[in-house]
Design an enzyme around this catalytic site. Structure first.
Site, short mmCIF file in Angstrom:
data_model
loop_
_atom_site.label_atom_id
_atom_site.label_comp_id
_atom_site.label_asym_id
_atom_site.label_seq_id
_atom_site.Cartn_x
_atom_site.Cartn_y
_atom_site.Cartn_z
N PRO A 79 42.50 43.78 43.29
CA PRO A 79 41.57 42.72 42.87
C PRO A 79 40.68 43.20 41.74
O PRO A 79 40.02 44.24 41.85
CB PRO A 79 40.73 42.48 44.14
CG PRO A 79 40.77 43.80 44.87
CD PRO A 79 42.11 44.39 44.57
N THR A 80 40.68 42.49 40.63
CA THR A 80 39.73 42.79 39.55
C THR A 80 39.08 41.47 39.14
O THR A 80 39.77 40.47 38.92
CB THR A 80 40.43 43.46 38.34
OG1 THR A 80 41.51 42.65 37.90
CG2 THR A 80 40.94 44.85 38.69
N SER A 108 40.44 38.57 43.33
CA SER A 108 39.05 38.99 43.52
C SER A 108 38.16 37.81 43.90
O SER A 108 38.32 36.70 43.40
CB SER A 108 38.53 39.61 42.22
OG SER A 108 37.13 39.72 42.26
N GLN A 129 40.34 39.04 48.22
CA GLN A 129 39.33 40.10 48.39
C GLN A 129 37.96 39.50 48.59
O GLN A 129 37.56 38.57 47.90
CB GLN A 129 39.33 41.02 47.16
CG GLN A 129 38.28 42.11 47.19
CD GLN A 129 37.02 41.74 46.42
OE1 GLN A 129 37.11 41.06 45.39
NE2 GLN A 129 35.86 42.15 46.89
N TYR A 131 33.72 40.00 49.02
CA TYR A 131 32.44 40.70 49.03
C TYR A 131 31.57 39.98 50.05
O TYR A 131 31.58 38.73 50.11
CB TYR A 131 31.75 40.62 47.66
CG TYR A 131 32.30 41.58 46.64
CD1 TYR A 131 32.40 42.94 46.89
CD2 TYR A 131 32.69 41.12 45.38
CE1 TYR A 131 32.89 43.82 45.93
CE2 TYR A 131 33.18 41.99 44.41
CZ TYR A 131 33.27 43.34 44.69
OH TYR A 131 33.76 44.21 43.75
N THR A 157 35.93 44.43 50.81
CA THR A 157 35.52 45.62 50.05
C THR A 157 34.25 46.18 50.65
O THR A 157 33.24 45.47 50.76
CB THR A 157 35.31 45.24 48.57
OG1 THR A 157 36.56 44.75 48.06
CG2 THR A 157 34.85 46.43 47.73
N ARG A 166 26.85 51.62 35.99
CA ARG A 166 27.85 51.68 34.91
C ARG A 166 27.09 51.64 33.60
O ARG A 166 26.63 50.58 33.16
CB ARG A 166 28.82 50.53 35.06
CG ARG A 166 29.46 50.53 36.45
CD ARG A 166 30.20 49.28 36.78
NE ARG A 166 30.56 49.25 38.20
CZ ARG A 166 31.10 48.20 38.79
NH1 ARG A 166 31.37 47.11 38.10
NH2 ARG A 166 31.39 48.24 40.07
N LYS A 229 38.90 47.81 52.28
CA LYS A 229 39.11 48.51 50.99
C LYS A 229 37.88 49.35 50.64
O LYS A 229 36.77 48.81 50.55
CB LYS A 229 39.35 47.47 49.90
CG LYS A 229 39.43 48.03 48.49
CD LYS A 229 39.84 46.93 47.51
CE LYS A 229 39.97 47.43 46.08
NZ LYS A 229 38.70 47.52 45.38
N HIS A 253 37.07 52.31 44.24
CA HIS A 253 36.73 51.17 43.38
C HIS A 253 37.02 51.51 41.91
O HIS A 253 36.28 51.13 41.01
CB HIS A 253 35.25 50.81 43.57
CG HIS A 253 34.94 49.36 43.40
ND1 HIS A 253 34.50 48.55 44.41
CD2 HIS A 253 34.97 48.55 42.31
CE1 HIS A 253 34.29 47.33 43.97
NE2 HIS A 253 34.57 47.30 42.69
N ASP A 284 44.53 52.88 45.97
CA ASP A 284 44.41 52.54 44.54
C ASP A 284 43.50 53.53 43.85
O ASP A 284 42.76 54.27 44.49
CB ASP A 284 44.01 51.08 44.31
CG ASP A 284 42.56 50.76 44.62
OD1 ASP A 284 41.72 51.67 44.65
OD2 ASP A 284 42.26 49.56 44.81
N GLY A 285 43.62 53.55 42.51
CA GLY A 285 42.79 54.45 41.70
C GLY A 285 43.64 55.43 40.92
O GLY A 285 44.21 56.37 41.50
N VAL A 287 46.54 55.12 39.35
CA VAL A 287 48.01 55.04 39.34
C VAL A 287 48.46 54.53 37.97
O VAL A 287 48.15 53.40 37.59
CB VAL A 287 48.51 54.08 40.45
CG1 VAL A 287 50.02 53.89 40.35
CG2 VAL A 287 48.11 54.61 41.82
N ARG A 288 49.12 55.38 37.22
CA ARG A 288 49.54 55.02 35.85
C ARG A 288 51.01 55.28 35.60
O ARG A 288 51.52 54.97 34.52
CB ARG A 288 48.73 55.83 34.81
CG ARG A 288 47.22 55.61 34.90
CD ARG A 288 46.80 54.20 34.47
NE ARG A 288 45.37 54.02 34.53
CZ ARG A 288 44.71 53.56 35.60
NH1 ARG A 288 45.38 53.24 36.73
NH2 ARG A 288 43.41 53.41 35.58
#
Ligand code: FNR
Length: 361
Positions: A79-80, A108, A129, A131, A157, A166, A229, A253, A284-285, A287-288
């Site tokens: 989810p983004t 998301s 997802q 919140y 989440t 950020r 998550k 995240h 997740d996180g 993965v490329r």
């Protein structure tokens, strides 16, 4: 298509060129020093593969299931939020791309299209997802909407009691468009004098008092299975199982919350051991590459989710780009399985990976 990238990382540069700096920074960035952001990827690079030869790999079967739903491969869409920032078609394009690849998209809570709009794109298995807001009624309303629009699971989440810091977004005075799902449910106006309007909005809405006892509340408002998550330790994984979740997502995240949280791949095995098969564990996180997916499966993940790569694909080339990103990772996984001597997902075992340190012993 001409000038097609040959790997997922190349989409990132295309996205950078396509997007205003404020949006590119929002998508690509992490929290504070961005240590975990780098570590999410570098930890994969410390894991080596232990291939087996002379296995018949003339047919590779990447298919798998999650909560009883079939997927063409163990690569799902994370989810983004606010995908319209990346492309006008936003989540509608991502939903079609995921469906075309026969995989599951997690929509998301903070999407730029509504649950109904995404549900009406095409028939596919999708998760929603969540919140949890101070206004529990708002969160409950969206869960009910997801359920009535055919979503098959809720992914709650739990790593966001407050928004991570950020710094690029603060510097850029980030302005996130209003979240479509929330229109009419609560005031979307936030007073910001500079800084990130997402941070200001999050501090008004997110419920920092959310705790383990509230999982009972969540279970009471839906019949859907619940995945949790944002788990990074064995301790929390055991609590999640006790709380009755149907799955766990090992996630930091995308390194956007707590900096210096561990890379997800480095704690996956700890979580898998603690859960000892009671529920599926996803990751997740960072993965490329198809090899990253393979490594996660070898360490016990049922599937992985990809976040930024899909958004980069979307930014660069819309639905086509998002689809290509998923397809590329699927193709890379297929080749990795062939070269490592694993014709099917169940053939990928712990003995197919080791760390660089293991090799020196
Ligand atoms: C996210 N992520 C996220 N997670 C979530 O639970 N709800 C959300 O709305 C969002 N929004 C979001 C936006 C953007 C732009 C990014 C990059 C990430 C986190 C996401 O689900 C996932 O955990 C990470 O993106 C995985 O890491 P990678 O694949 O981006 O390295």
């Amino acid at each position: 298509m001409e000038n097609d990238p040959v790997n997922v990382n190349e989409f990132q540069e295309l996205a950078r060129q396509a997007l205003p700096k404020m949006y590119y920074d929002y998508i690509s960035g992490g929290a504070e020093d961005q240590f975990t952001l780098k570590e999410n990827m570098e930890a994969f690079q410390r894991i080596m593969l232990r291939p087996r030869v002379l296995v018949d790999v003339s047919k590779i079967d990447m298919s798998t299931t999650l909560l009883g739903y079939n997927m063409s491969s163990p690569i799902m869409v994370a989810p983004t939020g606010a995908q319209k920032l990346a492309h006008p078609d936003g989540e509608l394009a991502t939903a079609k791309a995921a469906a075309a690849c026969n995989t599951i998209m997690v929509l998301s809570f903070a999407s730029s299209y509504t649950i109904e709009e995404v549900a009406s794109t095409c028939n596919a298995v999708r998760f929603f997802q969540l919140y949890v807001y101070k206004r529990r009624d708002v969160s409950a309303k969206l869960v009910q909407q997801a359920e009535s629009n055919g979503f098959r699971a809720i992914v709650v989440t739990v790593d966001t009691p407050r928004l991570g810091r950020r710094e690029a977004d603060i510097k850029n005075n980030l302005i996130i468009p209003k979240m479509k799902n929330l229109e009419g449910l609560l005031s979307l106006d936030v007073n910001v004098k500079g800084g990130s309007n997402l941070e200001a909005f999050a501090s008004e809405t997110l419920d920092p008092s959310l705790s383990w006892k509230d999982i009972g509340w969540l279970k009471s408002i839906t019949n859907l299975p619940i995945l949790m998550k944002g788990i990074l330790t064995a301790e929390d994984a055991m609590k999640a199982v006790e709380a009755g979740v149907s799955g766990i997502v090992v996630s930091n995240h995308g390194a956007r919350q707590l900096d210096y949280a561990p890379a997800t791949i480095s704690v996956l095995e700890e979580v898998v051991k603690a859960v000892s098969g009671a529920v599926p564990v996803l990751l997740d996180g960072g993965v490329r590459r198809g090899t990253d997916v393979f490594k996660a499966l070898a360490l016990g993940a049922k599937a992985v989710m990809i976040g930024r790569p899909v958004v980069y694909g979307l930014a660069a080339k819309g639905e086509y780009g998002a689809r290509r990103v998923i397809e590329m990772l699927q193709n890379e996984l297929e080749l990795t399985m062939a070269l490592a001597g694993c014709p099917s997902i169940k053939d990928i075992t712990r003995s197919h990976v080791c760390t660089k340190q293991d090799m020196l012993r």
